[in-house]
Design a protein around this motif. Structure first.
Motif, mmCIF file in Angstrom:
data_model
loop_
_atom_site.group_PDB
_atom_site.id
_atom_site.type_symbol
_atom_site.label_atom_id
_atom_site.label_comp_id
_atom_site.label_asym_id
_atom_site.label_seq_id
_atom_site.Cartn_x
_atom_site.Cartn_y
_atom_site.Cartn_z
ATOM 1 N N ASP A 274 -7.633 -1.126 -9.176
ATOM 2 C CA ASP A 274 -7.966 -1.154 -10.606
ATOM 3 C C ASP A 274 -7.041 -2.228 -11.441
ATOM 4 O O ASP A 274 -7.189 -2.326 -12.711
ATOM 5 N N ARG B 150 -3.825 -2.034 -12.201
ATOM 6 C CA ARG B 150 -3.014 -1.763 -13.106
ATOM 7 C C ARG B 150 -1.886 -1.170 -12.288
ATOM 8 O O ARG B 150 -0.582 -1.152 -12.805
ATOM 9 N N HIS B 151 -2.206 -0.464 -11.062
ATOM 10 C CA HIS B 151 -1.353 0.220 -10.325
ATOM 11 C C HIS B 151 -1.076 -0.638 -9.022
ATOM 12 O O HIS B 151 -1.981 -1.452 -8.331
ATOM 13 N N CYS C 31 4.808 4.627 -6.613
ATOM 14 C CA CYS C 31 3.509 4.322 -7.200
ATOM 15 C C CYS C 31 3.867 3.606 -8.574
ATOM 16 O O CYS C 31 4.541 4.318 -9.439
ATOM 17 N N ASP D 54 2.967 1.417 -12.461
ATOM 18 C CA ASP D 54 2.199 1.004 -13.195
ATOM 19 C C ASP D 54 2.393 -0.295 -13.927
ATOM 20 O O ASP D 54 3.532 -0.645 -14.290
ATOM 21 N N GLN E 129 1.519 -1.870 -16.590
ATOM 22 C CA GLN E 129 1.761 -1.807 -18.060
ATOM 23 C C GLN E 129 3.018 -1.291 -18.418
ATOM 24 O O GLN E 129 3.820 -2.080 -18.940
ATOM 25 N N ASP E 130 3.510 -0.099 -18.057
ATOM 26 C CA ASP E 130 4.972 0.469 -18.378
ATOM 27 C C ASP E 130 5.869 0.149 -17.206
ATOM 28 O O ASP E 130 7.041 0.449 -17.597
#
Length: 623
Positions: A297, A299-300, A312, A314, A316-317
């Protein structure tokens, strides 16, 4: 009577905890995005992410030292380490069929690294320090195409290899004072070109190609990243200059967005620019990062640590969520809560842990750095965990908080090897490496040694206490099994084996018989009252029986074996018939302990590779 595993049903595996995070780049995400692939002892584990279902690839005879996966996901390759100078094997697996495609055997002692070419055409392998050679293998013909000799060890040493993302004829090798780009020519010969690093002297631990192969990024033990131009072979840039990656850059992953993910030996996971090496985001793990696997994806991604944890994250953050955790050293012992099938405790190197049985979730971790827990027992009342350690001390912990409730210093001179608590939870019987047996009384604000028994001449491997707390039995590597009166503190009876070192002993629940086993592969039923052998079973398929446990209804017992080939099996026996009813095979390391829960629903086994496995016990309690 002997039986082969094929003649009996298989045990159903319900849950597994285990991951060898010490293998750099060992965790891979399959292109189907549904399975994580990683080593555990001498086994390759395929874990389905959505429900944690596992499949085990068995074939190695020793611990896996490296792992690689083809870009298409069709093949997996794993190499092993041998500790006796024998040739180390490479196994190529077919992912879809979950079977061995071919084996390559040529490297001495250890396979250091493996890498597939981008179109699954070749596999390049690197031998360990005692070998140092590079070999190129054809996946189609299953033969070696060519090789390159080792470098002079006094000058440099190769540590890793990495294939180009787009070209089957180009790969890179690197290590201590060496960084070379290799090309396969039309004559099937590989030729190296040394990269020009100016005056820099580095040890490269990991390599990553940019998505378009224009640059090669190399993570170093010094904590900086080298950027090499692929065509010119010259150093383009390096950094960071000031704030380096502490304890070295262990693992790199190039993103399509132009950034780099960097995992350090200190446990810092950093997102940085591939042009300036400036840190854009970072998160601190508790242990060194050794693997990074990207999800589809964008993102992860997953990150594995050298303490056998999988997170796991992310992009983004940049927050880390703990997905799984397991022991990173040999698990020595297990104890299940009495009267409950919800909690069990394991003892290992540097810690003890409490787990929830249903989901194999870690509930509590009690660290003890630089120590090894050899024996663990969860008291029947559930109020304390009694543990024996290699420093000769007995430590008692609270199971909910992990608080140290009691410590018994100098319990055994050379380390505590076995331990068991009484039914009334007022006594502890412990055995030592030197052969002594001690009986301890637990007081409200301390402890008192009641007896110091010295009849054994070698390590006490197992201790069991009778339900009335008046007698105990100990099994020793000196070939004796002794029944003790732990009220008068005298020997009741000694059982001597001429051909075996006893490793385990169990009371039958009716307590008129005991079971023993050990290095002679025999399971012997003994009469407690006169010490005579009633029955003898021979397990010809194993080298030795390491431990054993009897179900609480007395109808079945389980044996496990310590080492070697098919010996890593869990066997369930019918007590009266003396026949194997079920066999379980999943462990990749030597099985070290076993226990059945009190309601016959669950069986727990542990092994030297850090695995903890929960099996569905096939024989429910008869009402």
């Amino acid at each position: 009577m002997d039986q082969t595993p094929k003649e009996v049903p298989q045990l159903e595996l319900a849950a597994v905890s285990g991951f060898n995070g010490q293998v750099h780049f060992g965790m891979r995400l399959h292109p189907d995005k549904e399975h994580l692939i990683y080593p555990l002892g001498c086994t390759v584990v395929l874990t389905r992410i959505k429900d944690n279902m596992r499949h085990f690839l068995h074939g190695h005879t020793s611990d896996i030292s490296c792992l690689s996966m083809s870009k298409s996901g069709v093949y997996i390759a794993s190499g092993q380490i041998n500790y006796n100078d024998f040739e180390a094997e490479i196994i190529v697996w077919e992912y879809a069929k979950r079977c061995i495609y071919t084996r390559f055997v040529i490297h001495e002692s250890k396979v250091e690294a493996l890498a597939f070419s981008p179109n699954d055409k070749y596999l390049v392998s690197l031998g360990g320090q005692d070998d140092g050679r590079i070999l190129l293998w054809s996946i189609t013909t299953k033969q070696a195409i060519c090789s390159a000799p080792a470098l002079p060890l006094s000058l440099c040493h190769r540590l890793t290899v990495k294939y180009s993302n787009t070209n089957d004829n180009i790969f890179v090798s690197a290590g201590r004072s060496t960084l070379q780009i290799w090309e396969l020519d039309e004559f099937n010969k590989i030729k190296p070109t040394d990269c020009k690093l100016n005056k820099l002297k580095r040890t490269v631990r990991c390599i990553e190609f940019a998505p378009d192969d224009e640059y090669i990024f190399c993570g170093t033990t010094s904590g900086d990243i080298l950027k090499i131009h692929t065509k010119t072979k010259y150093l383009s840039d390096y950094g960071p200059i000031k704030t380096k990656h502490s304890l070295g850059a262990n693992v790199l992953k190039a993103l399509s967005t132009g950034e780099l993910l960097v995992g350090s030996g200190f446990g810092t996971l950093t997102l940085c620019s591939s042009t300036t090496f400036k840190a854009l985001k970072h998160v601190q793990m508790s242990n060194g990062v050794t693997s990074i696997a990207l999800k589809d994806d964008g993102r992860h991604f997953f990150a594995g640590t050298d303490a056998s944890e999988i997170y796991c994250l992310d992009l983004q953050d940049f927050k880390a969520e703990l997905v799984s955790t397991s022991h990173h050293g040999a698990v020595k012992d297990v104890s299940i809560a009495f009267g409950s099938s919800e909690l069990f405790v394991t003892g290992s190197e540097e810690d003890i842990r409490a787990w929830h049985i249903d989901n194999a979730k870690e509930l509590l971790r009690i660290p003890q750095p630089c120590l090894t827990c050899n024996a663990v027992h969860l008291m029947i009342d559930g109020h304390s965990i009694v543990t024996g350690w290699d420093d000769g001390k007995i430590r008692v912990f609270a199971p909910q908080s992990g608080r140290l409730m009691l410590i018994i210093h100098n319990a055994h001179r050379n380390g505590v090897s076995a331990i068991k608590g009484s039914t009334d939870c007022k006594k502890i019987v412990s055995g030592g490496q030197e052969g002594t047996v001690c009986v301890w009384e637990l007081l409200k604000h301390g402890h008192r040694r009641l007896a110091f028994l010295t009849e054994h001449k070698s390590t006490v491997r197992c201790v069991q206490i009778k339900s009335d707390d008046k007698e105990a039995v100990t099994a020793s590597m000196d070939g004796t099994c002794i029944l003790w009166d732990i009220v008068k503190f005298v020997r009741i009876r000694k059982i001597i084996s001429k051909n075996s070192s006893f490793k385990t002993v169990c009371y039958h629940p009716e307590e008129h018989q005991i079971l023993t086993s050990g290095t002679d592969r025999k399971i012997v039923y003994w009469d407690v009252h006169d010490g005579t052998a009633i029955r003898e079973l021979q397990d010809a398929q194993t080298l030795a029986i390491n431990c054993m446990h009897i179900s609480h209804d007395g109808r079945y017992f389980v044996t496990v074996s310590p080492t070697g080939g098919d010996d890593k099996l869990v066997r369930v026996w019918d007590y009266m018939d003396g026949m194997v009813t079920h066999v379980g095979r999943a462990h990749g390391g030597a099985i070290t302990s076993v226990e059945i829960c009190c309601n016959n629903s669950t069986l727990i086994t542990t092994s030297a590779d850090g695995a903890v496995m929960r099996w569905k016990f096939p024989h429910p309690v008869v009402e």
